[in-house]
Design a protein around this motif. Structure first.
Motif, PDB file in Angstrom:
ATOM      1  N   ARG A 102     -33.589  23.859 -28.576  1.00 60.14           N
ATOM      2  CA  ARG A 102     -33.362  25.303 -28.626  1.00 60.14           C
ATOM      3  C   ARG A 102     -34.427  26.044 -27.807  1.00 60.14           C
ATOM      4  N   ILE A 103     -35.667  25.632 -27.960  1.00 63.27           N
ATOM      5  CA  ILE A 103     -36.748  26.273 -27.203  1.00 63.27           C
ATOM      6  C   ILE A 103     -36.550  26.046 -25.707  1.00 63.27           C
ATOM      7  N   GLN A 104     -36.334  24.795 -25.328  1.00 69.17           N
ATOM      8  CA  GLN A 104     -36.232  24.498 -23.902  1.00 69.17           C
ATOM      9  C   GLN A 104     -34.946  25.026 -23.290  1.00 69.17           C
ATOM     10  N   GLY A 105     -33.856  24.913 -24.020  1.00 74.15           N
ATOM     11  CA  GLY A 105     -32.565  25.295 -23.452  1.00 74.15           C
ATOM     12  C   GLY A 105     -32.273  26.783 -23.485  1.00 74.15           C
ATOM     13  N   LEU A 127     -41.739  35.028 -25.819  1.00 70.67           N
ATOM     14  CA  LEU A 127     -42.877  34.181 -26.174  1.00 70.67           C
ATOM     15  C   LEU A 127     -43.135  34.223 -27.676  1.00 70.67           C
ATOM     16  N   GLY A 128     -42.943  35.366 -28.299  1.00 71.36           N
ATOM     17  CA  GLY A 128     -43.078  35.457 -29.753  1.00 71.36           C
ATOM     18  C   GLY A 128     -42.067  34.579 -30.475  1.00 71.36           C
ATOM     19  N   ARG A 129     -40.833  34.548 -29.979  1.00 68.65           N
ATOM     20  CA  ARG A 129     -39.809  33.678 -30.592  1.00 68.65           C
ATOM     21  C   ARG A 129     -40.165  32.208 -30.394  1.00 68.65           C
ATOM     22  N   ILE A 130     -40.644  31.877 -29.196  1.00 71.00           N
ATOM     23  CA  ILE A 130     -41.061  30.497 -28.936  1.00 71.00           C
ATOM     24  C   ILE A 130     -42.211  30.121 -29.859  1.00 71.00           C
ATOM     25  N   ARG A 131     -43.181  31.008 -29.987  1.00 73.11           N
ATOM     26  CA  ARG A 131     -44.344  30.744 -30.851  1.00 73.11           C
ATOM     27  C   ARG A 131     -43.899  30.457 -32.286  1.00 73.11           C
ATOM     28  N   ARG A 132     -42.954  31.235 -32.782  1.00 72.66           N
ATOM     29  CA  ARG A 132     -42.455  31.024 -34.143  1.00 72.66           C
ATOM     30  C   ARG A 132     -41.763  29.662 -34.281  1.00 72.66           C
ATOM     31  N   LEU A 133     -40.920  29.313 -33.309  1.00 73.69           N
ATOM     32  CA  LEU A 133     -40.213  28.026 -33.369  1.00 73.69           C
ATOM     33  C   LEU A 133     -41.181  26.852 -33.223  1.00 73.69           C
ATOM     34  N   VAL A 134     -42.171  26.993 -32.342  1.00 69.60           N
ATOM     35  CA  VAL A 134     -43.175  25.934 -32.202  1.00 69.60           C
ATOM     36  C   VAL A 134     -43.974  25.808 -33.495  1.00 69.60           C
ATOM     37  N   GLY A 135     -44.294  26.924 -34.122  1.00 66.41           N
ATOM     38  CA  GLY A 135     -45.013  26.881 -35.401  1.00 66.41           C
ATOM     39  C   GLY A 135     -44.227  26.146 -36.464  1.00 66.41           C
ATOM     40  N   ILE A 136     -42.935  26.408 -36.538  1.00 65.14           N
ATOM     41  CA  ILE A 136     -42.070  25.702 -37.498  1.00 65.14           C
ATOM     42  C   ILE A 136     -42.048  24.221 -37.165  1.00 65.14           C
TER      43      ILE A 136
END
Length: 154
Positions: A102-105, A127-136
């Motif tokens: 999801r992050i990459q695509g 970037l905020g959405r990516i940060r949240r997904l990476v945190g999860i």
């Protein structure tokens, strides 16, 4: 080196690369980038970091199920006799992989487009959405590592 030791080492190195990379990015690189760089430079940095790191994540995404399946067959003689913690780790791997895809695509192309267009507010939002997904994903990855380390409990 035994077959088990080789497969186990490969498995651990792949997990360490993925989870350790997320830990470094979340706990070290992100705060340093916020302190040292203005918004546009920070967004450009993250595009470059993700492009390079995601190559290694794909290596881990491929190696982990192959080595994991090998470990299951060498250690437990198949999926039917694998303990519950192994089944949980497999399920969490699927969740982590789905979040990564999801992050990459979806998110990375949006971030890249915002940076190219110099739309800094849109880039910051992505970037905020990516940060949240990476945190999860980092939390799930740490749980998987803890499960593997605590396996005698199960």
């Amino acid at each position: 080196m035994t077959l088990f030791a080789f497969i186990y080492t490969l498995h651990l190195l792949a997990a360490l690369t993925w989870v350790g990379g997320m830990f470094f990015a979340w706990m070290v690189l992100r705060p340093a980038a916020v302190t040292a760089l203005e918004g546009p430079a920070r967004l450009r940095l993250w595009v470059e970091v993700f492009q390079r790191f995601f190559v290694w994540v794909w290596v881990a995404v491929v190696i982990l199920p192959i080595s994991g399946t090998g470990l299951i067959h060498v250690r437990f003689a198949g999926f039917e006799t694998a303990p519950r913690y192994v089944q949980v780790m497999m399920g969490l791997y699927v969740v982590m992989t789905a979040l990564f895809i999801r992050i990459q695509g979806l998110q990375l192309p949006s971030l890249r487009n915002a940076v190219v267009a110099q739309d800094w507010p849109a880039g910051a939002a992505v970037l905020g959405r990516i940060r949240r997904l990476v945190g999860i994903n980092l939390l799930i990855g740490l749980l998987v590592v803890a499960l593997g380390a605590a396996r005698p409990m199960f």
